[in-house]
Scaffold this active site. Structure first.
Site, PDB file in Angstrom:
ATOM      1  CE1 TYR A  53      28.509  35.619  32.105  1.00  0.00           C
ATOM      2  CE2 TYR A  53      28.597  33.242  32.352  1.00  0.00           C
ATOM      3  CZ  TYR A  53      29.200  34.487  32.465  1.00  0.00           C
ATOM      4  OH  TYR A  53      30.483  34.594  32.941  1.00  0.00           O
ATOM      5  NE  ARG A  56      23.748  38.536  36.739  1.00  0.00           N
ATOM      6  CZ  ARG A  56      23.140  37.543  37.400  1.00  0.00           C
ATOM      7  NH1 ARG A  56      23.566  36.307  37.309  1.00  0.00           N
ATOM      8  NH2 ARG A  56      22.066  37.804  38.133  1.00  0.00           N
ATOM      9  CD  GLN A  86      38.269  47.221  33.176  1.00  0.00           C
ATOM     10  OE1 GLN A  86      38.774  46.312  33.820  1.00  0.00           O
ATOM     11  NE2 GLN A  86      38.261  48.475  33.604  1.00  0.00           N
ATOM     12  CG  ASN A  87      31.242  47.849  32.476  1.00  0.00           C
ATOM     13  OD1 ASN A  87      31.870  47.317  33.384  1.00  0.00           O
ATOM     14  ND2 ASN A  87      30.982  49.142  32.458  1.00  0.00           N
ATOM     15  CG  HIS A 104      36.617  41.982  30.434  1.00  0.00           C
ATOM     16  ND1 HIS A 104      36.592  42.723  31.597  1.00  0.00           N
ATOM     17  CD2 HIS A 104      37.936  41.841  30.100  1.00  0.00           C
ATOM     18  CE1 HIS A 104      37.832  43.008  31.961  1.00  0.00           C
ATOM     19  NE2 HIS A 104      38.663  42.484  31.062  1.00  0.00           N
ATOM     20  N   GLY A 170      34.993  54.740  36.474  1.00  0.00           N
ATOM     21  CA  GLY A 170      34.328  53.602  37.098  1.00  0.00           C
ATOM     22  C   GLY A 170      35.143  52.336  37.180  1.00  0.00           C
ATOM     23  CB  THR A 171      37.859  50.810  36.018  1.00  0.00           C
ATOM     24  OG1 THR A 171      38.753  49.720  36.216  1.00  0.00           O
ATOM     25  CG2 THR A 171      38.579  51.935  35.310  1.00  0.00           C
ATOM     26  CB  SER A 172      39.696  49.472  41.125  1.00  0.00           C
ATOM     27  OG  SER A 172      39.797  48.189  40.530  1.00  0.00           O
TER      28      SER A 172
END
Length: 231
Positions: A53, A56, A86-87, A104, A170-172
């Site tokens: 992390y 990241r 979700q990012n 998240h 930008g999400t599936s």
């Protein structure tokens, strides 16, 4: 003032150079995701997880918002806009979005391992073994790992239920519970989905599909809201 609720995913951050959470072979930066994004991985090797992390955060510090982030922030000039993301990066905030719900977790926050209510802003990008909370326990990333509850989901559902417009970008729509958020939006509410890899969705009179990247799709949706829907 009309209310727009946005659900954003890894695709919008990828256009700013942020590596996606998990690629096709189940690896993240060369690591099995369960090694660096699960309670079991944390228990097995805290040093590995902390270093992961840290890297990241270094990457995220260098990243800048792209046209998709900026266009969503610009919508606040005419609408109430709530971004549910979700990012874990802070690119929406960097772009100027003022209401952001991180489902998240947040990369630049850390929390106590014995008291989840003790959450701290991280100054810089590095957290190490021995960094402790006010109660003396090791700090951990403020990230929702696999197998953990998503505490912000209830707030996100409340926002979705009161949306006048719902935008997915930008999400599936494959990661739950976030993917189920669209099911809480009113049937009469216009829904816009922006993604080059369009997820399977049931046909609907008020469903608008934009099979393209966020950097171009969000601008088109914003123009459509202002010009065609007169919102």
């Amino acid at each position: 003032m009309k209310k727009i609720v946005v659900l954003s995913g890894a695709g919008i951050s990828a256009e700013s150079g942020i590596r996606t959470f998990r690629d096709a072979d189940g690896l993240w930066e060369g690591h099995d995701v369960m090694e660096v994004a699960s309670p079991a991985g944390w228990k097995k090797d805290r040093a590995l997880v902390l270093d992961f992390y840290n890297q990241r955060r270094k990457q995220a510090l260098a990243a800048q918002p792209n046209a998709g982030h900026l266009e969503l922030a610009q919508l606040e000039q005419d609408y109430e806009v709530v971004v549910v993301t979700q990012n874990v990066d802070n690119l929406h905030e960097k772009a100027g979005s003022s209401q952001v719900i991180h489902l998240h977790g947040e990369l630049f926050k850390v929390r106590s391992t014995i008291d989840e209510s003790l959450v701290y802003d991280l100054d810089g990008w590095e957290m190490n073994l021995g960094d402790r909370c006010d109660k003396g326990s090791q700090l951990r990333p403020h990230i929702v790992w696999f197998g953990e509850m998503v505490p912000m989901m209830e707030e996100a559902v409340r926002e979705a239920m009161t949306a006048d417009v719902f935008i997915v970008v930008g999400t599936s729509l494959a990661v739950y519970p976030a993917a189920g958020l669209i099911n809480y939006v009113g049937a009469e509410v216009p829904k816009f989905v922006i993604d080059p890899n369009m997820p399977p969705l049931p046909a609907s009179d008020n469903l608008y599909l934009y099979p393209e990247k966020a950097t171009t799709g969000v601008k088109k949706v914003a123009a459509y809201l202002r010009e065609s829907l007169k919102l």
